[in-house]
Design a protein around this motif. Structure first.
Motif, PDB file in Angstrom:
ATOM      1  N   THR A 119       0.922   4.511   0.677  1.00  0.00           N
ATOM      2  CA  THR A 119       0.724   5.522   1.624  1.00  0.00           C
ATOM      3  C   THR A 119       1.883   6.546   1.614  1.00  0.00           C
ATOM      4  OG1 THR A 119       1.704   4.349   3.519  1.00  0.00           O
ATOM      5  CG2 THR A 119      -0.514   3.960   3.219  1.00  0.00           C
ATOM      6  N   TYR A 120       2.724   6.208   0.787  1.00  0.00           N
ATOM      7  CA  TYR A 120       3.976   7.191   0.932  1.00  0.00           C
ATOM      8  C   TYR A 120       3.909   8.663   0.170  1.00  0.00           C
ATOM      9  CZ  TYR A 120       7.178   3.342   2.597  1.00  0.00           C
ATOM     10  OH  TYR A 120       7.966   2.413   3.083  1.00  0.00           O
ATOM     11  N   SER A 121       4.414   9.369   0.549  1.00  0.00           N
ATOM     12  CA  SER A 121       4.575  10.700  -0.140  1.00  0.00           C
ATOM     13  C   SER A 121       5.514  10.541  -1.242  1.00  0.00           C
ATOM     14  CB  SER A 121       4.834  12.033   0.843  1.00  0.00           C
ATOM     15  OG  SER A 121       6.281  11.706   1.184  1.00  0.00           O
ATOM     16  N   HIS A 122       5.315  11.548  -2.364  1.00  0.00           N
ATOM     17  CA  HIS A 122       6.322  11.501  -3.499  1.00  0.00           C
ATOM     18  C   HIS A 122       7.765  11.361  -2.984  1.00  0.00           C
ATOM     19  CE1 HIS A 122       8.044  12.153  -7.190  1.00  0.00           C
ATOM     20  NE2 HIS A 122       8.720  13.019  -6.843  1.00  0.00           N
ATOM     21  N   GLY A 123       8.039  12.354  -1.767  1.00  0.00           N
ATOM     22  CA  GLY A 123       9.436  12.275  -1.306  1.00  0.00           C
ATOM     23  C   GLY A 123       9.738  11.088  -0.680  1.00  0.00           C
ATOM     24  N   MET A 124       8.839  10.310  -0.117  1.00  0.00           N
ATOM     25  CA  MET A 124       9.295   8.981   0.296  1.00  0.00           C
ATOM     26  C   MET A 124       9.440   7.850  -0.488  1.00  0.00           C
ATOM     27  SD  MET A 124       6.494   8.952   3.714  1.00  0.00           S
ATOM     28  CE  MET A 124       6.938   7.463   4.327  1.00  0.00           C
ATOM     29  N   LYS A 125       8.729   7.966  -1.542  1.00  0.00           N
ATOM     30  CA  LYS A 125       8.883   7.022  -2.609  1.00  0.00           C
ATOM     31  C   LYS A 125      10.042   7.457  -3.518  1.00  0.00           C
ATOM     32  CE  LYS A 125       4.002   6.608  -3.680  1.00  0.00           C
ATOM     33  NZ  LYS A 125       2.704   6.924  -4.699  1.00  0.00           N
ATOM     34  N   GLN A 126      10.707   8.547  -3.389  1.00  0.00           N
ATOM     35  CA  GLN A 126      11.838   8.783  -3.967  1.00  0.00           C
ATOM     36  C   GLN A 126      13.009   8.163  -3.349  1.00  0.00           C
ATOM     37  OE1 GLN A 126      12.294   9.997  -7.045  1.00  0.00           O
ATOM     38  NE2 GLN A 126      14.445  10.905  -7.184  1.00  0.00           N
ATOM     39  N   LYS A 127      12.957   8.417  -1.936  1.00  0.00           N
ATOM     40  CA  LYS A 127      13.854   7.867  -1.189  1.00  0.00           C
ATOM     41  C   LYS A 127      13.955   6.222  -1.116  1.00  0.00           C
ATOM     42  CE  LYS A 127      12.437  10.145   2.671  1.00  0.00           C
ATOM     43  NZ  LYS A 127      12.413  10.852   3.885  1.00  0.00           N
ATOM     44  N   LEU A 128      12.841   5.622  -1.147  1.00  0.00           N
ATOM     45  CA  LEU A 128      12.726   4.207  -1.363  1.00  0.00           C
ATOM     46  C   LEU A 128      13.310   3.859  -2.703  1.00  0.00           C
ATOM     47  CD1 LEU A 128      11.829   1.518  -0.245  1.00  0.00           C
ATOM     48  CD2 LEU A 128       9.748   1.881  -1.361  1.00  0.00           C
ATOM     49  N   ALA A 129      13.008   4.363  -3.734  1.00  0.00           N
ATOM     50  CA  ALA A 129      13.598   4.131  -5.050  1.00  0.00           C
ATOM     51  C   ALA A 129      15.059   4.214  -4.971  1.00  0.00           C
ATOM     52  CB  ALA A 129      13.133   5.246  -6.231  1.00  0.00           C
ATOM     53  N   PRO A 157       9.636   7.331  -9.681  1.00  0.00           N
ATOM     54  CA  PRO A 157       9.982   6.080  -9.159  1.00  0.00           C
ATOM     55  C   PRO A 157       8.742   5.212  -9.531  1.00  0.00           C
ATOM     56  CG  PRO A 157      10.230   7.817  -7.521  1.00  0.00           C
ATOM     57  CD  PRO A 157       9.365   8.490  -8.357  1.00  0.00           C
ATOM     58  N   LEU A 158       9.082   4.085 -10.004  1.00  0.00           N
ATOM     59  CA  LEU A 158       8.206   2.911 -10.531  1.00  0.00           C
ATOM     60  C   LEU A 158       8.439   1.775  -9.521  1.00  0.00           C
ATOM     61  CD1 LEU A 158       9.285   2.913 -14.437  1.00  0.00           C
ATOM     62  CD2 LEU A 158       7.466   3.992 -13.469  1.00  0.00           C
ATOM     63  N   LEU A 159       7.284   1.755  -8.604  1.00  0.00           N
ATOM     64  CA  LEU A 159       7.405   0.998  -7.441  1.00  0.00           C
ATOM     65  C   LEU A 159       6.009   0.146  -7.363  1.00  0.00           C
ATOM     66  CD1 LEU A 159       8.496   3.737  -4.875  1.00  0.00           C
ATOM     67  CD2 LEU A 159       9.984   1.759  -5.785  1.00  0.00           C
ATOM     68  N   TYR A 160       5.871  -0.835  -6.565  1.00  0.00           N
ATOM     69  CA  TYR A 160       4.933  -1.818  -6.641  1.00  0.00           C
ATOM     70  C   TYR A 160       4.173  -1.375  -5.365  1.00  0.00           C
ATOM     71  CZ  TYR A 160       7.017  -4.832  -9.955  1.00  0.00           C
ATOM     72  OH  TYR A 160       7.717  -5.447 -11.136  1.00  0.00           O
ATOM     73  N   GLU A 161       3.058  -0.364  -5.699  1.00  0.00           N
ATOM     74  CA  GLU A 161       2.256   0.295  -4.563  1.00  0.00           C
ATOM     75  C   GLU A 161       1.473  -0.691  -3.481  1.00  0.00           C
ATOM     76  OE1 GLU A 161       0.772   3.949  -4.964  1.00  0.00           O
ATOM     77  OE2 GLU A 161       2.681   4.751  -6.149  1.00  0.00           O
ATOM     78  N   HIS A 162       1.406  -1.656  -4.037  1.00  0.00           N
ATOM     79  CA  HIS A 162       0.753  -2.710  -3.110  1.00  0.00           C
ATOM     80  C   HIS A 162       1.546  -3.383  -2.094  1.00  0.00           C
ATOM     81  CE1 HIS A 162       2.050  -5.335  -6.204  1.00  0.00           C
ATOM     82  NE2 HIS A 162       1.979  -6.271  -5.483  1.00  0.00           N
ATOM     83  N   LEU A 163       2.847  -3.263  -2.504  1.00  0.00           N
ATOM     84  CA  LEU A 163       3.964  -3.667  -1.304  1.00  0.00           C
ATOM     85  C   LEU A 163       4.244  -2.736  -0.231  1.00  0.00           C
ATOM     86  CD1 LEU A 163       6.434  -5.426  -3.785  1.00  0.00           C
ATOM     87  CD2 LEU A 163       4.505  -6.804  -2.811  1.00  0.00           C
ATOM     88  N   THR A 164       4.765  -3.368   0.922  1.00  0.00           N
ATOM     89  CA  THR A 164       5.454  -2.368   1.797  1.00  0.00           C
ATOM     90  C   THR A 164       6.699  -2.031   1.349  1.00  0.00           C
ATOM     91  OG1 THR A 164       6.505  -4.464   2.973  1.00  0.00           O
ATOM     92  CG2 THR A 164       4.117  -3.575   3.742  1.00  0.00           C
ATOM     93  N   GLY A 165       7.422  -1.090   1.865  1.00  0.00           N
ATOM     94  CA  GLY A 165       8.887  -0.649   1.599  1.00  0.00           C
ATOM     95  C   GLY A 165       9.866  -1.801   1.392  1.00  0.00           C
ATOM     96  N   ILE A 166       9.988  -2.471   2.655  1.00  0.00           N
ATOM     97  CA  ILE A 166      10.545  -3.633   2.748  1.00  0.00           C
ATOM     98  C   ILE A 166      10.624  -4.802   1.930  1.00  0.00           C
ATOM     99  CG2 ILE A 166       9.436  -4.962   4.745  1.00  0.00           C
ATOM    100  CD1 ILE A 166      13.041  -4.312   4.637  1.00  0.00           C
ATOM    101  N   GLU A 167       9.189  -4.984   1.446  1.00  0.00           N
ATOM    102  CA  GLU A 167       8.877  -5.931   0.464  1.00  0.00           C
ATOM    103  C   GLU A 167       9.346  -5.622  -0.829  1.00  0.00           C
ATOM    104  OE1 GLU A 167       4.713  -7.980   2.303  1.00  0.00           O
ATOM    105  OE2 GLU A 167       4.734  -6.055   1.078  1.00  0.00           O
ATOM    106  N   GLN A 168       9.216  -4.374  -1.133  1.00  0.00           N
ATOM    107  CA  GLN A 168       9.972  -3.918  -2.455  1.00  0.00           C
ATOM    108  C   GLN A 168      11.358  -3.838  -2.569  1.00  0.00           C
ATOM    109  OE1 GLN A 168       8.623  -2.047  -5.151  1.00  0.00           O
ATOM    110  NE2 GLN A 168      10.701  -2.007  -6.003  1.00  0.00           N
TER     111      GLN A 168
END
Length: 238
Positions: A132-142, A83-94
């Motif tokens: 702060t997310y685990s890999h699984g959490m990042k995958q769910k957000l993506a 997953p390509l995410l902006y890690e300085h953001l919160t999940g809701i900001e992303q």
């Protein structure tokens, strides 16, 4: 929804995708399987407009991904295996950033974020930093990012990696529900038993060449998808 004609992609002297032609219609879930380095991710990136290709044509709906790249990208979503995410953001900001890009109205975005966020068990963590997310959490957000703008074509690269069994089951249900609504889903996977259960169609790629494609039941016949895949892998190149 997705039409690929004679797609060829080379890196120097190496042909990674070799004259590949394939169609995925609206409402189909098509598994894209092959060994590591077979050309799956390269194909997905070419469809998404991330990389250029040497020969051929790709259409997403009525749009040529070369001539109408912006319009094609508006109706698809590509979820990479990492997953390509902006890690300085919160999940809701992303999620709000993605919603802004696709100009999703506030009421609609809130409803979809809550709906998919709760189904994929990430909703209560959206105020935390992505770093702060685990890999699984990042995958769910993506995955939620991929769904909130209601794409007509979903391109998924190993979408179940990192997900726990409960969320994996929920994602399977979501994919089937979307297909019933007319969404085309084209996804690469090594988890063949899952592909066999949820996919209506399958395409097998070997060394950049499409070696088998069609309805799942027609391709595998009375044996398992794993048996067909291994048979194709063991065949000597002609």
């Amino acid at each position: 929804m997705l039409v690929i004609k004679n797609l060829t992609k080379k890196y120097g002297d190496k042909t990674v995708v070799d004259n590949l032609s394939l169609t995925v219609w609206s409402g189909e879930i098509c598994a894209f399987i092959g060994h590591n380095g077979a050309g799956k991710t390269t194909t997905l990136k070419a469809i998404a407009g991330i990389i250029q290709f040497d020969e051929g044509q790709i259409n997403v709906g009525e749009f040529d991904v070369r001539k109408d790249a912006f319009k094609a990208k508006q109706i698809l979503h590509y979820l990479p295996d990492n997953p390509l995410l902006y890690e300085h953001l919160t999940g809701i900001e992303q999620l709000n950033f993605i919603a802004d890009v696709f100009e999703i109205p506030e009421k609609e975005r809130k409803e979809k974020i809550e709906y998919y966020g709760k189904r994929l068990e990430i909703y209560n963590d959206l105020n935390a930093k992505i770093s702060t997310y685990s890999h699984g959490m990042k995958q769910k957000l993506a995955i939620v990012c991929a769904l909130i703008h209601s794409p007509k074509l979903l391109l998924l690269d190993e979408p179940f990696v990192g997900l726990d069994p409960k969320v994996s089951h929920e994602l399977k249900l979501i994919m089937q529900e979307l297909a019933e609504k007319g969404v085309a889903i084209f996804y690469s996977t090594h988890v063949l038993d899952v592909a066999e259960k949820i996919c209506s169609h399958v395409a097998i790629i070997k060394n950049g060449k499409l070696v088998e494609s069609g309805k799942m039941e027609d391709v595998k016949g009375h044996v398992s998808l794993e048996d067909i895949f291994l048979e194709k892998e063991n065949e000597e190149s002609r």
